[in-house]
Write a protein that holds these residues in place. Structure first.
Motif, PDB file in Angstrom:
ATOM      1  N   ARG A  57      49.665   3.929  56.274  1.00  0.00           N
ATOM      2  CA  ARG A  57      49.745   3.213  57.564  1.00  0.00           C
ATOM      3  C   ARG A  57      49.299   1.759  57.398  1.00  0.00           C
ATOM      4  O   ARG A  57      49.948   0.837  57.884  1.00  0.00           O
ATOM      5  CB  ARG A  57      48.876   3.901  58.615  1.00  0.00           C
ATOM      6  N   ASP A  58      48.169   1.580  56.718  1.00  0.00           N
ATOM      7  CA  ASP A  58      47.636   0.224  56.529  1.00  0.00           C
ATOM      8  C   ASP A  58      48.586  -0.637  55.687  1.00  0.00           C
ATOM      9  O   ASP A  58      48.729  -1.835  55.934  1.00  0.00           O
ATOM     10  CB  ASP A  58      46.255   0.279  55.870  1.00  0.00           C
ATOM     11  N   TYR A  59      49.220  -0.011  54.695  1.00  0.00           N
ATOM     12  CA  TYR A  59      50.168  -0.752  53.844  1.00  0.00           C
ATOM     13  C   TYR A  59      51.338  -1.267  54.676  1.00  0.00           C
ATOM     14  O   TYR A  59      51.748  -2.419  54.559  1.00  0.00           O
ATOM     15  CB  TYR A  59      50.675   0.158  52.722  1.00  0.00           C
ATOM     16  N   VAL A  60      51.875  -0.414  55.539  1.00  0.00           N
ATOM     17  CA  VAL A  60      53.020  -0.801  56.385  1.00  0.00           C
ATOM     18  C   VAL A  60      52.580  -1.829  57.424  1.00  0.00           C
ATOM     19  O   VAL A  60      53.284  -2.819  57.669  1.00  0.00           O
ATOM     20  CB  VAL A  60      53.628   0.444  57.060  1.00  0.00           C
ATOM     21  N   ASP A  61      51.409  -1.615  58.046  1.00  0.00           N
ATOM     22  CA  ASP A  61      50.957  -2.494  59.130  1.00  0.00           C
ATOM     23  C   ASP A  61      50.535  -3.871  58.630  1.00  0.00           C
ATOM     24  O   ASP A  61      50.463  -4.813  59.415  1.00  0.00           O
ATOM     25  CB  ASP A  61      49.781  -1.842  59.878  1.00  0.00           C
ATOM     26  N   SER A  62      50.240  -3.995  57.334  1.00  0.00           N
ATOM     27  CA  SER A  62      49.757  -5.276  56.818  1.00  0.00           C
ATOM     28  C   SER A  62      50.890  -6.228  56.454  1.00  0.00           C
ATOM     29  O   SER A  62      50.638  -7.364  56.065  1.00  0.00           O
ATOM     30  CB  SER A  62      48.890  -5.043  55.574  1.00  0.00           C
TER      31      SER A  62
ATOM     32  N   ASP B 144      64.697  -3.134  52.196  1.00  0.00           N
ATOM     33  CA  ASP B 144      63.260  -3.198  52.493  1.00  0.00           C
ATOM     34  C   ASP B 144      62.621  -1.811  52.368  1.00  0.00           C
ATOM     35  O   ASP B 144      61.519  -1.673  51.839  1.00  0.00           O
ATOM     36  CB  ASP B 144      63.053  -3.760  53.907  1.00  0.00           C
ATOM     37  N   SER B 145      63.322  -0.785  52.828  1.00  0.00           N
ATOM     38  CA  SER B 145      62.796   0.580  52.742  1.00  0.00           C
ATOM     39  C   SER B 145      62.664   1.031  51.287  1.00  0.00           C
ATOM     40  O   SER B 145      61.673   1.666  50.910  1.00  0.00           O
ATOM     41  CB  SER B 145      63.706   1.555  53.496  1.00  0.00           C
ATOM     42  N   ILE B 146      63.667   0.679  50.453  1.00  0.00           N
ATOM     43  CA  ILE B 146      63.596   1.016  49.021  1.00  0.00           C
ATOM     44  C   ILE B 146      62.415   0.304  48.367  1.00  0.00           C
ATOM     45  O   ILE B 146      61.672   0.895  47.566  1.00  0.00           O
ATOM     46  CB  ILE B 146      64.922   0.669  48.309  1.00  0.00           C
ATOM     47  N   PHE B 147      62.212  -0.966  48.723  1.00  0.00           N
ATOM     48  CA  PHE B 147      61.102  -1.744  48.179  1.00  0.00           C
ATOM     49  C   PHE B 147      59.760  -1.109  48.551  1.00  0.00           C
ATOM     50  O   PHE B 147      58.877  -0.937  47.689  1.00  0.00           O
ATOM     51  CB  PHE B 147      61.179  -3.176  48.723  1.00  0.00           C
ATOM     52  N   ILE B 148      59.612  -0.733  49.828  1.00  0.00           N
ATOM     53  CA  ILE B 148      58.369  -0.078  50.281  1.00  0.00           C
ATOM     54  C   ILE B 148      58.196   1.257  49.565  1.00  0.00           C
ATOM     55  O   ILE B 148      57.096   1.587  49.112  1.00  0.00           O
ATOM     56  CB  ILE B 148      58.390   0.110  51.809  1.00  0.00           C
ATOM     57  N   TRP B 149      59.258   2.033  49.454  1.00  0.00           N
ATOM     58  CA  TRP B 149      59.213   3.357  48.807  1.00  0.00           C
ATOM     59  C   TRP B 149      58.665   3.241  47.378  1.00  0.00           C
ATOM     60  O   TRP B 149      57.787   3.994  46.970  1.00  0.00           O
ATOM     61  CB  TRP B 149      60.627   3.935  48.796  1.00  0.00           C
ATOM     62  N   ILE B 150      59.199   2.248  46.622  1.00  0.00           N
ATOM     63  CA  ILE B 150      58.801   2.100  45.212  1.00  0.00           C
ATOM     64  C   ILE B 150      57.399   1.512  45.086  1.00  0.00           C
ATOM     65  O   ILE B 150      56.532   2.069  44.401  1.00  0.00           O
ATOM     66  CB  ILE B 150      59.837   1.229  44.454  1.00  0.00           C
ATOM     67  N   ARG B 151      57.153   0.372  45.767  1.00  0.00           N
ATOM     68  CA  ARG B 151      55.862  -0.320  45.615  1.00  0.00           C
ATOM     69  C   ARG B 151      54.707   0.512  46.155  1.00  0.00           C
ATOM     70  O   ARG B 151      53.668   0.646  45.505  1.00  0.00           O
ATOM     71  CB  ARG B 151      55.896  -1.662  46.362  1.00  0.00           C
TER      72      ARG B 151
ATOM     73  N   TRP C 104      55.203  -7.667  57.154  1.00  0.00           N
ATOM     74  CA  TRP C 104      56.363  -7.743  58.038  1.00  0.00           C
ATOM     75  C   TRP C 104      57.440  -6.835  57.475  1.00  0.00           C
ATOM     76  O   TRP C 104      57.709  -6.841  56.279  1.00  0.00           O
ATOM     77  CB  TRP C 104      56.898  -9.177  58.102  1.00  0.00           C
ATOM     78  N   CYS C 105      58.080  -6.061  58.329  1.00  0.00           N
ATOM     79  CA  CYS C 105      59.160  -5.158  57.906  1.00  0.00           C
ATOM     80  C   CYS C 105      60.422  -5.497  58.690  1.00  0.00           C
ATOM     81  O   CYS C 105      60.361  -5.772  59.894  1.00  0.00           O
ATOM     82  CB  CYS C 105      58.783  -3.705  58.157  1.00  0.00           C
TER      83      CYS C 105
END
Length: 198
Positions: free
Chosen positions: A98-103, A147-154, A105-106
């Protein structure tokens, strides 16, 4: 003949035990269980006294208990209190996701406003504007997927590094689904500001 004799023999000991008075228990003999503490015994008595006697009262009590649980859960979703969060949001791994996503811009969080704009543009009866609207649809979808692929991997890599012994199943999908919600509508509420490292 044999049957009646066996019945009489069975009835005789039963009669003898019924006629004999019950032996009082020896106060020195162990009773087979530990004596409960006074506070435990009192709480058990109170629980027995407060249990509802009929179905209507039992249903009312369960409704009130469920309402209290839901209120506590809503407060926890607003404040981020781990104790009362739903099971899908509990744990340090989910909190990190949650913190990773909220920190950051998506792109996906702007999908809803952009969809409204594109829908309005498609209603205009000018072919050039309708073509622009279709192109915008394509661009938005491609950006969201990237962006979703980037978040998934990182994020998956960071979760494996930080929580090697924790169960991380479903965390990446949980994070990607959170990106699809606008920041102010996310539950549990964001606990970090944009740009902060989780």
């Amino acid at each position: 003949m044999f049957r009646s004799r066996s019945k009489d023999e069975q009835a005789a000991p039963a009669k003898a035990t019924a006629d004999q008075p019950q032996q009082p228990r020896d106060p020195q003999a162990p009773k087979g269980r530990p004596t409960p503490k006074r506070s435990d015994a009192q709480s058990q008595r109170r629980a027995r006294a407060s249990t509802p006697t009929n179905r209507k009262d039992a249903a009312k009590a369960s409704r009130e208990a469920r309402r209290a649980d839901m209120a506590r859960q809503r407060e926890a979703l607003a404040s981020g209190d781990e104790r009362y969060l739903p099971v899908r949001d509990k744990g340090p791994v989910r909190r990190f996701a949650r913190d990773y996503v909220d920190s950051r811009w998506c792109v996906a969080e702007f999908f809803l406003p952009m969809a409204v704009v594109i829908l309005v543009l498609t209603m205009v009866r000018v072919p050039k504007i309708q073509n622009i609207a279709l192109l915008l649809w394509l661009v938005i979808i491609v950006l969201i997927v990237l962006d979703s692929i980037f978040i998934w991997i990182r994020m998956g890599k960071q979760v494996r590094e930080r929580f090697p012994d924790e169960n991380t199943r479903g965390v990446k999908a949980y994070a990607v689904m959170r990106t699809l919600q606008m920041r102010r509508l996310r539950l549990p509420k964001p606990q970090v500001k944009r740009g902060e490292r989780p």
